[in-house]
Scaffold this motif. Structure first.
Motif, PDB file in Angstrom:
ATOM      1  N   SER A 103       0.795  -1.232   0.000  1.00 55.78           N
ATOM      2  CA  SER A 103       0.000   0.000   0.000  1.00 55.78           C
ATOM      3  C   SER A 103       0.828   1.284   0.000  1.00 55.78           C
ATOM      4  CB  SER A 103      -0.953   0.009   1.194  1.00 55.78           C
ATOM      5  OG  SER A 103      -0.231   0.104   2.409  1.00 55.78           O
ATOM      6  N   ARG A 104       2.112   1.198   0.318  1.00 58.31           N
ATOM      7  CA  ARG A 104       2.966   2.394   0.376  1.00 58.31           C
ATOM      8  C   ARG A 104       4.098   2.253  -0.641  1.00 58.31           C
ATOM      9  NH1 ARG A 104       1.849   5.780   5.036  1.00 58.31           N
ATOM     10  NH2 ARG A 104       3.245   7.159   3.893  1.00 58.31           N
ATOM     11  N   PRO A 105       3.987   2.944  -1.784  1.00 60.31           N
ATOM     12  CA  PRO A 105       4.986   2.794  -2.853  1.00 60.31           C
ATOM     13  C   PRO A 105       6.428   3.059  -2.412  1.00 60.31           C
ATOM     14  CG  PRO A 105       3.061   3.966  -3.674  1.00 60.31           C
ATOM     15  CD  PRO A 105       2.885   3.820  -2.185  1.00 60.31           C
ATOM     16  N   ASP A 106       6.658   4.038  -1.537  1.00 60.93           N
ATOM     17  CA  ASP A 106       8.026   4.319  -1.102  1.00 60.93           C
ATOM     18  C   ASP A 106       8.592   3.171  -0.274  1.00 60.93           C
ATOM     19  OD1 ASP A 106       6.152   4.969   0.872  1.00 60.93           O
ATOM     20  OD2 ASP A 106       7.103   6.872   1.420  1.00 60.93           O
ATOM     21  N   LEU A 107       7.758   2.516   0.507  1.00 61.55           N
ATOM     22  CA  LEU A 107       8.192   1.362   1.285  1.00 61.55           C
ATOM     23  C   LEU A 107       8.431   0.162   0.368  1.00 61.55           C
ATOM     24  CD1 LEU A 107       8.775   0.107   4.061  1.00 61.55           C
ATOM     25  CD2 LEU A 107       6.319  -0.375   4.244  1.00 61.55           C
ATOM     26  N   VAL A 108       7.544  -0.034  -0.587  1.00 69.47           N
ATOM     27  CA  VAL A 108       7.718  -1.122  -1.559  1.00 69.47           C
ATOM     28  C   VAL A 108       9.035  -0.949  -2.308  1.00 69.47           C
ATOM     29  CG1 VAL A 108       6.806  -2.145  -3.697  1.00 69.47           C
ATOM     30  CG2 VAL A 108       5.255  -1.579  -1.811  1.00 69.47           C
ATOM     31  N   LYS A 109       9.335   0.280  -2.708  1.00 67.57           N
ATOM     32  CA  LYS A 109      10.580   0.553  -3.429  1.00 67.57           C
ATOM     33  C   LYS A 109      11.794   0.206  -2.562  1.00 67.57           C
ATOM     34  CE  LYS A 109      13.023   4.222  -5.863  1.00 67.57           C
ATOM     35  NZ  LYS A 109      13.022   5.631  -6.250  1.00 67.57           N
ATOM     36  N   ALA A 110      11.752   0.578  -1.299  1.00 67.17           N
ATOM     37  CA  ALA A 110      12.862   0.267  -0.384  1.00 67.17           C
ATOM     38  C   ALA A 110      12.998  -1.236  -0.201  1.00 67.17           C
ATOM     39  CB  ALA A 110      12.641   0.953   0.963  1.00 67.17           C
ATOM     40  N   ARG A 111      11.884  -1.935  -0.021  1.00 62.63           N
ATOM     41  CA  ARG A 111      11.934  -3.388   0.144  1.00 62.63           C
ATOM     42  C   ARG A 111      12.419  -4.073  -1.125  1.00 62.63           C
ATOM     43  NH1 ARG A 111       6.460  -3.522   2.961  1.00 62.63           N
ATOM     44  NH2 ARG A 111       5.771  -4.160   0.906  1.00 62.63           N
ATOM     45  N   GLU A 112      11.981  -3.602  -2.271  1.00 65.09           N
ATOM     46  CA  GLU A 112      12.409  -4.213  -3.535  1.00 65.09           C
ATOM     47  C   GLU A 112      13.913  -4.064  -3.744  1.00 65.09           C
ATOM     48  OE1 GLU A 112       9.855  -2.401  -6.465  1.00 65.09           O
ATOM     49  OE2 GLU A 112       8.299  -3.929  -6.184  1.00 65.09           O
ATOM     50  N   ALA A 113      14.468  -2.925  -3.371  1.00 66.13           N
ATOM     51  CA  ALA A 113      15.919  -2.719  -3.518  1.00 66.13           C
ATOM     52  C   ALA A 113      16.674  -3.714  -2.652  1.00 66.13           C
ATOM     53  CB  ALA A 113      16.282  -1.284  -3.137  1.00 66.13           C
ATOM     54  N   SER A 114      16.252  -3.888  -1.420  1.00 65.56           N
ATOM     55  CA  SER A 114      16.900  -4.854  -0.528  1.00 65.56           C
ATOM     56  C   SER A 114      16.700  -6.272  -1.026  1.00 65.56           C
ATOM     57  CB  SER A 114      16.326  -4.737   0.886  1.00 65.56           C
ATOM     58  OG  SER A 114      16.612  -3.480   1.417  1.00 65.56           O
ATOM     59  N   SER A 115      15.503  -6.564  -1.439  1.00 62.18           N
ATOM     60  CA  SER A 115      15.177  -7.907  -1.902  1.00 62.18           C
ATOM     61  C   SER A 115      16.014  -8.293  -3.115  1.00 62.18           C
ATOM     62  CB  SER A 115      13.685  -7.992  -2.240  1.00 62.18           C
ATOM     63  OG  SER A 115      13.354  -9.272  -2.701  1.00 62.18           O
ATOM     64  N   ALA A 116      16.233  -7.363  -4.022  1.00 62.98           N
ATOM     65  CA  ALA A 116      17.011  -7.667  -5.224  1.00 62.98           C
ATOM     66  C   ALA A 116      18.430  -8.095  -4.857  1.00 62.98           C
ATOM     67  CB  ALA A 116      17.033  -6.451  -6.152  1.00 62.98           C
ATOM     68  N   VAL A 117      19.027  -7.435  -3.885  1.00 62.78           N
ATOM     69  CA  VAL A 117      20.375  -7.788  -3.450  1.00 62.78           C
ATOM     70  C   VAL A 117      20.385  -9.169  -2.813  1.00 62.78           C
ATOM     71  CG1 VAL A 117      22.269  -7.149  -1.906  1.00 62.78           C
ATOM     72  CG2 VAL A 117      21.053  -5.376  -3.172  1.00 62.78           C
ATOM     73  N   LEU A 118      19.408  -9.434  -1.949  1.00 58.83           N
ATOM     74  CA  LEU A 118      19.338 -10.737  -1.289  1.00 58.83           C
ATOM     75  C   LEU A 118      19.072 -11.856  -2.292  1.00 58.83           C
ATOM     76  CD1 LEU A 118      19.435 -12.379   1.311  1.00 58.83           C
ATOM     77  CD2 LEU A 118      16.988 -11.869   1.619  1.00 58.83           C
TER      78      LEU A 118
END
Length: 180
Positions: A103-118
């Motif tokens: 529901s929060r695009p800025d949070l999704v963006k932050a999680r996606e950046a971390s997730s991509a590295v992991l």
């Protein structure tokens, strides 16, 4: 600034975004309310900073565990064992997903950046484990990577929900068996 955000991480991990008041944050961070707003804008700004800092620390730790053993599969086990050993502490990454979903695009963006590295780190180690004969040759690396990340979340949720250490370590054993 880093120390203040670390203090906010601890509060958000325990209470979530909605359960955390501005007073809880200023008390934990050792700053005045006005400093909080001047520096981060609002509670959401400090929450995003906390999620990002927490995620970066978790990524470094996961990557370190993945690379900590001679055989790749042992690194995977070390990472999962570490997660299980600390799973009784709330995970801000999992909590942010549970609390906000997408529901929060800025949070999704932050999680996606971390997730991509992991995802990249786990996939590399799984490929090495496959080459070493410790992961079944017929298993898809993308699916296994998704499975391991979901297993990390599941282990954390189970422990946080009251599962005993024997059940939590059993989840690690099952995840490892799925690699064969």
């Amino acid at each position: 600034m880093d120390a203040a955000v670390r203090a906010a991480v601890a509060v958000f991990r325990e209470h979530g975004f909605e359960g955390t008041s501005a007073q809880m944050l200023v008390s934990a961070m050792g700053i005045g309310r006005q400093s909080l707003y001047d520096t981060f804008g609002d509670k959401w700004g400090i929450y995003l900073a906390a999620v990002k800092q927490y995620s970066q620390g978790e990524l470094r730790t996961h990557a370190g565990m993945l690379m900590s053993r001679q055989r790749a599969v042992e690194g995977i086990r070390a990472m999962l064992d570490r997660v299980a050993g600390e799973a009784h502490h709330a995970c801000l990454g999992v909590s942010s997903t549970v609390e906000f979903g997408c529901s929060r695009p800025d949070l999704v963006k932050a999680r996606e950046a971390s997730s991509a590295v992991l995802v990249h780190a786990i996939k590399e180690v799984l490929a090495k484990a496959k080459e070493e004969g410790d992961v079944s040759a017929d298993l898809d690396l993308d699916q296994l990577t998704t499975f391991l990340i979901a297993s990390i979340s599941s282990i954390r949720l189970a422990a946080r929900g009251g599962a005993g250490s024997d059940h939590v370590s059993g989840l690690v054993d099952l995840a490892m068996r799925a690699l064969r």
